[in-house]
Design an enzyme around this catalytic site. Structure first.
Site, PDB file in Angstrom:
ATOM      1  N   SER A 142      65.971 -24.841  10.960  1.00  0.00           N
ATOM      2  CA  SER A 142      66.350 -24.536   9.584  1.00  0.00           C
ATOM      3  C   SER A 142      67.398 -25.556   9.143  1.00  0.00           C
ATOM      4  CB  SER A 142      66.949 -23.139   9.505  1.00  0.00           C
ATOM      5  OG  SER A 142      68.154 -23.130  10.251  1.00  0.00           O
ATOM      6  N   LYS A 143      67.665 -25.572   7.842  1.00  0.00           N
ATOM      7  CA  LYS A 143      68.655 -26.522   7.311  1.00  0.00           C
ATOM      8  C   LYS A 143      69.995 -26.356   7.998  1.00  0.00           C
ATOM      9  CE  LYS A 143      67.660 -28.735   3.200  1.00  0.00           C
ATOM     10  NZ  LYS A 143      67.467 -28.788   1.815  1.00  0.00           N
ATOM     11  N   ARG A 144      70.400 -25.100   8.147  1.00  0.00           N
ATOM     12  CA  ARG A 144      71.707 -24.808   8.745  1.00  0.00           C
ATOM     13  C   ARG A 144      71.771 -25.347  10.171  1.00  0.00           C
ATOM     14  NH1 ARG A 144      74.020 -20.231  11.271  1.00  0.00           N
ATOM     15  NH2 ARG A 144      71.999 -19.204  11.272  1.00  0.00           N
TER      16      ARG A 144
END
Ligand code: GLU
Length: 469
Positions: A241-243
């Site tokens: 994910s982006k995080r």
């Protein structure tokens, strides 16, 4: 290896160069460089609606930053469309492909009936064996005549032998009714024409390989070697994910990660060479092979990235590091370093590059170089400057005027001053830090003074002692 290795990286210019793409590019680059082969870059820009020149530029910039130099011109897939069309027509000519006149409605009706009858919904064109004389004067697509029986076996260097029953593959479209080639055809024709010998890519393309092999076989072209690498996962084992790091490589550049560290870390994401974690480009090129690619998805871990990048910064030659810092300032919109600052950076490298995981951290440690008199202490360090500490600084300054300006001499003089007053050095460190850098957490005050030079150090101490700091 008798054959010259040719690999490729073929990104679609529909977004930034993300970390997974960068790793694919790196593996292909390493493999080509290891074998003294060629690494080509092809922009898969056939999806006109989604492709943008900005995305192409972001990919080129990302590759450049990562130091993944490609050989020869950048190839545009779209520019090769006439050649893709030519191959579809050649397949038609040789009977390996056929004209299909079925309309969308007919295909939908076929599927509905198949579903109702609990049969395979894979479309079977009634035109597959139709004689040319029965062809209507109507729009048609060109479909590949895929064998109905037997199997297609992908001998993948990572996944092993993957067998797909041919009756699971439909007669895929090669050329649409508007005469535009489909992506699958474009990839195969380009890979063949570019002489690609090894295709190393994400395992989300494994199913495509079976279909693409059908085109190679129909053309009688030699198959490339396939290596489908597991996708990168987040630290939680889920899709990245982006995080958890699914960012464009330019974000890593802006966070201040050195490209050399990034290459090292990305190489370790899914590939290993014994227990080696930290290595140079030369070592990676020497060691890289397909056998070292793991079968299970690698997990992206910022802590490991930090650790490896820190080691690269510490190991970097000072001149190269300074060069990178200048680039980093430019990329992040910071003012360019002045000649005086550059001189101080050169002098300070020994104490700055230890334990800095990113250029951002390194520059943060170097804030005493970038600061301009009078130094305004930040909130945390301001507390160290009270009347008592100011008067101590005032007393210390004359002692520093006459020392030889070497780090150890500065330390000895300061320690002697503290001892003579039966003062613990700890009492002196805070006010000195505040006066010299305006910060609490800095390299040692002796390093700071050594780097700043006598005049600037004494001036900063005087500023603080006189209350103007
Ligand atoms: N353009 C495809 C992608 O960006 C790559 C296709 C391939 O490697 O064959 O995923």
């Amino acid at each position: 290896m008798s054959q010259q290795v040719v690999t490729r990286f073929p990104p679609s210019p529909t977004g930034f160069l993300h970390i997974g793409g960068a790793r694919t590019a790196l593996f292909n680059w390493l493999y080509a460089r290891h074998h003294g082969g060629t690494f080509k870059l092809r922009i898969e820009d056939t999806d006109i609606a989604r492709s943008t020149p900005e995305a192409t530029q972001a990919i080129l910039d990302g590759m450049k930053w990562l130091g993944l130099d490609h050989d020869g011109e950048v190839i545009s897939q779209l520019a090769n469309a006439p050649r893709h069309r030519e191959i579809a027509l050649q397949l038609l000519e040789s009977g390996k492909a056929y004209k299909c006149f079925s309309t969308q409605e007919e295909i939908a009706a076929f599927r509905e009936a198949a579903q109702a009858g609990k049969r395979s919904t894979l479309f079977q064109s009634p035109w597959r064996d139709a004689r040319a004389a029965s062809h209507p004067d109507a729009p048609y697509v060109i479909r590949l005549r895929t064998p109905n029986d037997g199997t297609t076996v992908i001998r993948d260097q990572v996944q092993g032998e993957v067998t797909i029953r041919n009756d699971q593959l439909d007669d895929m479209i090669l050329l649409r009714s508007d005469s535009t080639p489909v992506y699958m055809l474009a990839v195969v024709v380009d890979d063949h024409d570019m002489g690609i010998t090894h295709i190393i890519r994400g395992d989300d393309h494994l199913n495509n390989a079976a279909r693409q092999m059908g085109i190679y076989q129909a053309m009688g072209w030699p198959l490339p070697v396939y290596a489908h690498i597991p996708l990168i996962h987040g630290p939680d084992g889920k899709k990245l994910s982006k995080r958890h790091g699914a960012l464009g490589v330019e974000e890593y550049q802006k966070m201040g990660y050195p490209a050399a560290g990034m290459r090292n870390y990305l190489a370790r994401l899914g590939w290993s060479h014994g227990n080696d974690e930290f290595f140079t480009d030369a070592q990676a090129i020497e060691w890289f092979d397909l056998k070292g690619i793991g079968k299970s998805p690698a997990r992206f871990d910022f802590k490991k990235l930090d650790n490896i990048c820190g080691q690269h910064i510490a190991a970097m030659d000072n001149a190269a590091l300074l060069h990178e810092l200048k680039d980093f300032c430019a990329v992040t919109g910071q003012p360019p370093l002045t000649p005086a600052q550059i001189t101080m950076f050169e002098k300070a490298m020994y104490c700055l590059k230890e334990r800095a995981k990113t250029y951002l951290e390194l520059i943060d440690k170097a804030v005493f170089i970038l600061a301009i008199r009078p130094i305004i202490p930040d909130e945390k360090s301001a507390g160290h400057l009270d009347d008592v500490s100011r008067s101590i600084l005032k007393e210390l300054t004359p002692h520093l005027r006459n020392v030889t300006w070497e780090r150890d001499d500065i330390e000895a003089a300061t320690m002697a001053f503290a001892e003579a007053r039966e003062m613990k050095f700890g009492k002196l460190a805070g006010p000195l830090r505040a006066a010299l850098s305006g910060r609490n957490a800095t390299p040692s005050v002796f390093d700071i003074m050594f780097v700043l030079g006598r005049e600037e150090s004494v001036n900063r101490l005087n500023d603080a002692a006189n209350g103007s700091g």
